[in-house]
Design a protein around this motif. Structure first.
Motif, PDB file in Angstrom:
ATOM      1  N   ALA A   1       0.956  -1.191  -0.020  1.00  0.00           N
ATOM      2  CA  ALA A   1       0.032  -0.075  -0.163  1.00  0.00           C
ATOM      3  C   ALA A   1       0.760   1.320  -0.061  1.00  0.00           C
ATOM      4  O   ALA A   1       0.606   2.297  -0.471  1.00  0.00           O
ATOM      5  CB  ALA A   1      -0.987  -0.061   1.186  1.00  0.00           C
ATOM      6  N   SER A   2       2.038   1.341   0.704  1.00  0.00           N
ATOM      7  CA  SER A   2       2.727   2.418   0.549  1.00  0.00           C
ATOM      8  C   SER A   2       3.946   2.318  -0.514  1.00  0.00           C
ATOM      9  O   SER A   2       4.716   3.314  -0.513  1.00  0.00           O
ATOM     10  CB  SER A   2       3.506   2.303   2.144  1.00  0.00           C
ATOM     11  N   ASP A   3       3.963   1.562  -1.541  1.00  0.00           N
ATOM     12  CA  ASP A   3       4.770   1.535  -2.570  1.00  0.00           C
ATOM     13  C   ASP A   3       4.316   2.436  -3.834  1.00  0.00           C
ATOM     14  O   ASP A   3       3.335   1.769  -4.461  1.00  0.00           O
ATOM     15  CB  ASP A   3       5.024   0.138  -2.774  1.00  0.00           C
ATOM     16  N   PRO A   4       4.921   3.360  -3.818  1.00  0.00           N
ATOM     17  CA  PRO A   4       4.473   4.149  -5.192  1.00  0.00           C
ATOM     18  C   PRO A   4       4.450   3.396  -6.549  1.00  0.00           C
ATOM     19  O   PRO A   4       3.925   4.050  -7.469  1.00  0.00           O
ATOM     20  CB  PRO A   4       4.977   5.600  -5.259  1.00  0.00           C
ATOM     21  N   ASN A   5       5.325   2.592  -6.680  1.00  0.00           N
ATOM     22  CA  ASN A   5       5.522   1.804  -7.841  1.00  0.00           C
ATOM     23  C   ASN A   5       4.661   0.508  -8.154  1.00  0.00           C
ATOM     24  O   ASN A   5       4.681  -0.184  -9.162  1.00  0.00           O
ATOM     25  CB  ASN A   5       6.920   1.399  -7.880  1.00  0.00           C
ATOM     26  N   SER A   6       3.803   0.367  -7.043  1.00  0.00           N
ATOM     27  CA  SER A   6       2.773  -0.868  -7.221  1.00  0.00           C
ATOM     28  C   SER A   6       1.342  -0.258  -7.421  1.00  0.00           C
ATOM     29  O   SER A   6       0.762   0.266  -6.871  1.00  0.00           O
ATOM     30  CB  SER A   6       2.728  -1.406  -5.699  1.00  0.00           C
ATOM     31  N   LYS A   7       0.985  -0.751  -8.554  1.00  0.00           N
ATOM     32  CA  LYS A   7      -0.240  -0.086  -9.068  1.00  0.00           C
ATOM     33  C   LYS A   7      -1.454  -0.899  -8.317  1.00  0.00           C
ATOM     34  O   LYS A   7      -2.300   0.137  -7.955  1.00  0.00           O
ATOM     35  CB  LYS A   7      -0.586  -0.956 -10.475  1.00  0.00           C
ATOM     36  N   ILE A   8      -1.479  -2.192  -7.686  1.00  0.00           N
ATOM     37  CA  ILE A   8      -2.298  -2.560  -6.913  1.00  0.00           C
ATOM     38  C   ILE A   8      -2.311  -1.957  -5.465  1.00  0.00           C
ATOM     39  O   ILE A   8      -3.305  -1.540  -4.945  1.00  0.00           O
ATOM     40  CB  ILE A   8      -2.178  -4.104  -6.751  1.00  0.00           C
ATOM     41  N   GLY A   9      -1.109  -1.441  -4.993  1.00  0.00           N
ATOM     42  CA  GLY A   9      -1.097  -0.727  -3.845  1.00  0.00           C
ATOM     43  C   GLY A   9      -1.599   0.584  -3.952  1.00  0.00           C
ATOM     44  O   GLY A   9      -2.198   0.979  -2.986  1.00  0.00           O
ATOM     45  N   VAL A  10      -1.121   1.255  -4.630  1.00  0.00           N
ATOM     46  CA  VAL A  10      -1.701   2.757  -5.026  1.00  0.00           C
ATOM     47  C   VAL A  10      -3.385   2.666  -5.297  1.00  0.00           C
ATOM     48  O   VAL A  10      -4.116   3.493  -4.582  1.00  0.00           O
ATOM     49  CB  VAL A  10      -1.445   3.395  -6.325  1.00  0.00           C
ATOM     50  N   ALA A  11      -3.882   1.566  -6.018  1.00  0.00           N
ATOM     51  CA  ALA A  11      -5.138   1.523  -6.050  1.00  0.00           C
ATOM     52  C   ALA A  11      -5.838   1.234  -4.811  1.00  0.00           C
ATOM     53  O   ALA A  11      -7.059   1.941  -4.478  1.00  0.00           O
ATOM     54  CB  ALA A  11      -5.595   0.386  -7.105  1.00  0.00           C
ATOM     55  N   TYR A  12      -5.431   0.558  -4.060  1.00  0.00           N
ATOM     56  CA  TYR A  12      -5.641   0.017  -2.576  1.00  0.00           C
ATOM     57  C   TYR A  12      -5.830   1.319  -1.801  1.00  0.00           C
ATOM     58  O   TYR A  12      -6.844   1.673  -0.944  1.00  0.00           O
ATOM     59  CB  TYR A  12      -4.958  -1.159  -2.240  1.00  0.00           C
ATOM     60  N   ALA A  13      -4.619   1.802  -1.618  1.00  0.00           N
ATOM     61  CA  ALA A  13      -4.590   3.067  -0.480  1.00  0.00           C
ATOM     62  C   ALA A  13      -5.257   4.179  -1.105  1.00  0.00           C
ATOM     63  O   ALA A  13      -5.987   4.740   0.081  1.00  0.00           O
ATOM     64  CB  ALA A  13      -2.907   3.386  -0.561  1.00  0.00           C
ATOM     65  N   THR A  14      -5.307   4.489  -2.169  1.00  0.00           N
ATOM     66  CA  THR A  14      -6.293   5.537  -2.832  1.00  0.00           C
ATOM     67  C   THR A  14      -7.616   5.276  -2.276  1.00  0.00           C
ATOM     68  O   THR A  14      -8.616   6.355  -1.979  1.00  0.00           O
ATOM     69  CB  THR A  14      -6.166   5.839  -4.165  1.00  0.00           C
ATOM     70  N   TYR A  15      -8.461   4.299  -2.694  1.00  0.00           N
ATOM     71  CA  TYR A  15      -9.509   3.776  -2.232  1.00  0.00           C
ATOM     72  C   TYR A  15      -9.938   3.818  -0.805  1.00  0.00           C
ATOM     73  O   TYR A  15     -11.080   4.197  -0.431  1.00  0.00           O
ATOM     74  CB  TYR A  15      -9.837   2.451  -2.722  1.00  0.00           C
ATOM     75  N   LEU A  16      -8.825   3.416   0.110  1.00  0.00           N
ATOM     76  CA  LEU A  16      -8.925   3.427   1.409  1.00  0.00           C
ATOM     77  C   LEU A  16      -9.239   4.827   2.118  1.00  0.00           C
ATOM     78  O   LEU A  16      -9.736   5.011   3.105  1.00  0.00           O
ATOM     79  CB  LEU A  16      -7.672   2.846   2.271  1.00  0.00           C
TER      80      LEU A  16
END
Length: 686
Positions: A108-123
């Motif tokens: 979630a804190s990895d700006p290079n992870s597409k799924i991490g960014v999608a998850y963190a932004t939705y949260l």
């Protein structure tokens, strides 16, 4: 066409089938993960794989086998506040979500992870609320500015971002040419779960319709729209008119009735109130020559209504649909109101699920394969796949034997049925390749935009299939899904990783319980290819007449008896199971459990099954079946399912055992008990 084992809820019902990932309740045995890092010689449930503590032995098996096998569990297991129903599927869904959360939390804190960014932004609810309605305003302005002449193109355009109009469209495998894709058009325009909600005089359904009108007015008001009450009534009146011309779910499940191939010119002549060329082009397809219209009279009727409707009403319906579709990434009052109606009023769910659960669901849907490949790497060991492969082979073998024993099928048809079984493609666990999401842009801090772009990406992926070879490697479910399905055109049965766990499948459990659980699930999906609709598809997956006329006559007589048996069940006062709507699933249960029993007996290699804790092998087999169908429903959800779900409620699914001779030997039900059937009255199809 594909059919699933358990209900996959539509967008309008999603909030009502929310799942949680809290720890199992005190009276629910903990599920042991199948990951290779955790092993145990003991079954997850009881001493042999069945939760004996959940039984109610004061209930006679012949009166209520569901109550006998699961009555104490049902009494002592409340439905969690954020669920509309609760049972074995939910317990595993909870586990799957918690595992997926762990994966997503790690990136979630990895700006290079597409799924991490999608998850963190939705949260990030605070960031979403801070933006207010600004993200959706351009979309609403686009709808409001569209003249009547541009309406057809508008509904095509909005379909690419997931906003539904009165006509739905999409790309799928051609039922009569399974090596090609074809464009299809379907009836739409109803935001309540079924046409009966608009047309029935039932008091509960009338209350839901009235509440729907209030809900629409609230959504419009929250979006800053004036004159909301009048506009809401106009929308409901328009949708009621659509309901009157819409096909029933029973007719819409008929593969023959819904295959109506036409040229674009023929469709335009059928329904001149819509500019189909403009709609299709705006939906991402330059042009089509041939297409399938699923419900021709309904499409024609809806087109007439569109032509007669004021543009303001047509726009308002799309505005409300857009607000509802994106409510979870818009300010909290809109999100709360959307849940209050679809979750609480329609499904009876008191509480919306926590934000992280919805973030898991969004990310797993928007970037399904990106999440899936991480999930299976961690939670699906090769030995589970190998064991499932063996079970599938055993069930197929038993079905072959069953076909040979049929007295109502002609010999020449049996040859073709065997050929169909030989053509089967079982898919276990996860796909053997993954989709490429490099073209999907996910932006930190843009939850609304991420949702829109994810829908656009998925739409482009689907319409991009036209003119290309059929992608036979593709799955219709993620490995994290607790479900299974049969795909008629692909001649395949598919079992995601998440269902291959206790109570469905436990390597440490007694084989009888596993055959009654996952064995019957496998048999169920296999049997779908021979149910009243699946049997219309031949060994190549082509919708065709490959039975003799006498076979069809004999089969129809048998399916009529299945319909009658289920029509008699009354789960709610005045509301019966719809035998014709649930026919395919009931037949799959009947045949699936039958062939699973045969496979279990063959697995004993002629030796008697041991008695374990006082239970015979046959008793353990049928208890394994009953255990996987444990499920309690809120009344509003059960009411909705009786109208819309092609699956019977769990108690009635469990009761399919009343048609099986070995069940009578195992539990000794007596004449006069509610489930008892005389031998001549027991359903025998496959």
């Amino acid at each position: 066409m594909k059919l699933s084992l358990a209900l996959l809820m539509s967008a309008t019902m999603l909030a009502g089938c929310a799942t949680t990932t809290e720890q199992p309740l005190a009276d629910t045995p903990a599920v042991t993960p199948i990951a290779g890092t955790v092993t145990t010689p003991k079954p997850a449930y009881g001493t042999f794989g069945f939760d004996e503590a959940g039984m109610d032995k004061t209930v006679q098996p012949g009166d209520n086998f569901y109550g006998y096998a699961s009555g104490t569990w049902a009494k002592n297991t409340p439905i969690p506040q954020d669920k509309s129903n609760y049972g074995a599927f939910n317990i595993l869904s909870d586990l799957s979500e918690s595992r997926t959360r762990e994966i997503l939390d790690g990136v979630a804190s990895d700006p290079n992870s597409k799924i991490g960014v999608a998850y963190a932004t939705y949260l990030d609810r605070a960031a979403i609320d801070a933006k207010g309605l600004a993200p959706v305003q351009p979309l609403l302005a686009r709808i409001k500015a569209t003249p009547k002449s541009g309406y057809s193109a508008l509904i095509g355009e909005l379909s690419t971002i997931g906003v539904r109009g009165p006509i739905n469209a999409g790309v799928g495998q051609d039922d009569k040419n399974p090596n090609a894709y074809i464009f299809g058009i379907y009836q739409g325009g109803l935001s309540l779960p079924d046409r009966d909600y608009y047309l029935s005089k039932d008091a509960k359904l009338a209350e839901a319709k009235a509440a729907y009108q209030v809900h629409i007015a609230k959504m419009l008001t929250l979006a800053g729209e004036p004159d909301a009450a009048r506009r809401a009534k106009a929308i409901v009146d328009f949708e009621t008119a659509i309901a009157q011309v819409s096909w029933t779910r029973i007719d819409s499940r008929d593969a023959t009735k819904t295959y109506n191939k036409m040229t674009l010119a023929q469709v335009q002549k059928l329904a001149p109130g819509i500019d189909f060329a403009a709609m299709i082009k705006a939906g991402g397809v330059a042009t089509v020559s041939d297409l399938v219209v699923a419900q021709p009279s309904a499409v024609a009727g809806i087109a007439r209504l569109i032509k007669a409707a004021p543009i303001d009403v047509l726009r308002d319906q799309l505005i409300v649909n857009a607000l509802g579709n994106f409510a979870d990434v818009l300010p909290k009052p809109l999100d709360d109101e959307n849940f209050a109606f679809y979750g609480t009023i329609l499904a009876g769910t008191p509480q919306q699920e926590e934000r992280w659960k919805r973030a898991v669901q969004f990310t797993s849907s928007a970037l399904d394969d990106e999440v899936s490949k991480l999930y299976v790497a961690k939670y699906f060991p090769p030995e589970t796949k190998a064991a499932a492969d063996t079970l599938v082979k055993n069930i197929i073998s038993s079905m072959n034997t069953r076909i040979d024993q049929l007295d109502w099928m002609a010999p020449e048809t049996k040859v073709k049925a065997h050929a169909k079984l030989a053509a089967f493609v079982p898919k276990i666990g996860y796909p053997d390749r993954w989709k490429d999401y490099s073209g999907l842009r996910i932006t930190a801090g843009d939850a609304f935009g991420n949702n829109v772009r994810a829908n656009q990406f998925q739409t482009a992926y689907q319409v991009g299939k036209l003119g290309k070879p059929v992608e036979r490697w593709e799955w219709g479910m993620t490995p994290m899904t607790v479900n299974a399905y049969a795909n008629f055109g692909m001649v395949e049965i598919v079992f995601p990783a998440a269902i291959l766990q206790p109570p469905f499948f436990d390597p440490a459990a007694d084989p009888a319980v596993n055959y009654g659980g996952i064995g019957a699930v496998i048999g169920h999906e296999l049997s779908h290819h021979f149910d009243d609709q699946g049997a219309k598809y031949d060994a190549s997956g082509t919708l065709s007449d490959w039975w003799t006329p006498q076979d069809v006559k004999n089969f129809t007589a048998l399916t009529g008896k299945v319909i009658a048996q289920y029509d008699a069940y009354e789960p709610l006062p005045g509301m019966h199971v719809k035998g014709a709507l649930t026919l395919g699933e009931n037949m799959a249960d009947l045949a699936g459990l039958t062939v699973a029993y045969d496979a279990y007996k063959k697995s004993l290699n002629g030796k008697p099954a041991p008695v374990i804790d006082g239970y015979t092998g046959d008793q353990r087999f049928y208890l394994g079946w009953a255990q996987v169908w444990r499920r309690s429903y809120r009344e509003a959800t059960l009411r909705q399912r009786l109208l819309t779900d092609p699956h019977s409620p769990s108690e009635q699914r469990t009761a399919i055992v009343r048609n099986m001779d070995p069940w009578y030997g195992a539990f000794q039900p007596k004449p006069g008990e509610k489930l008892y059937l005389a031998p001549a009255d027991r359903l025998k199809v496959w």
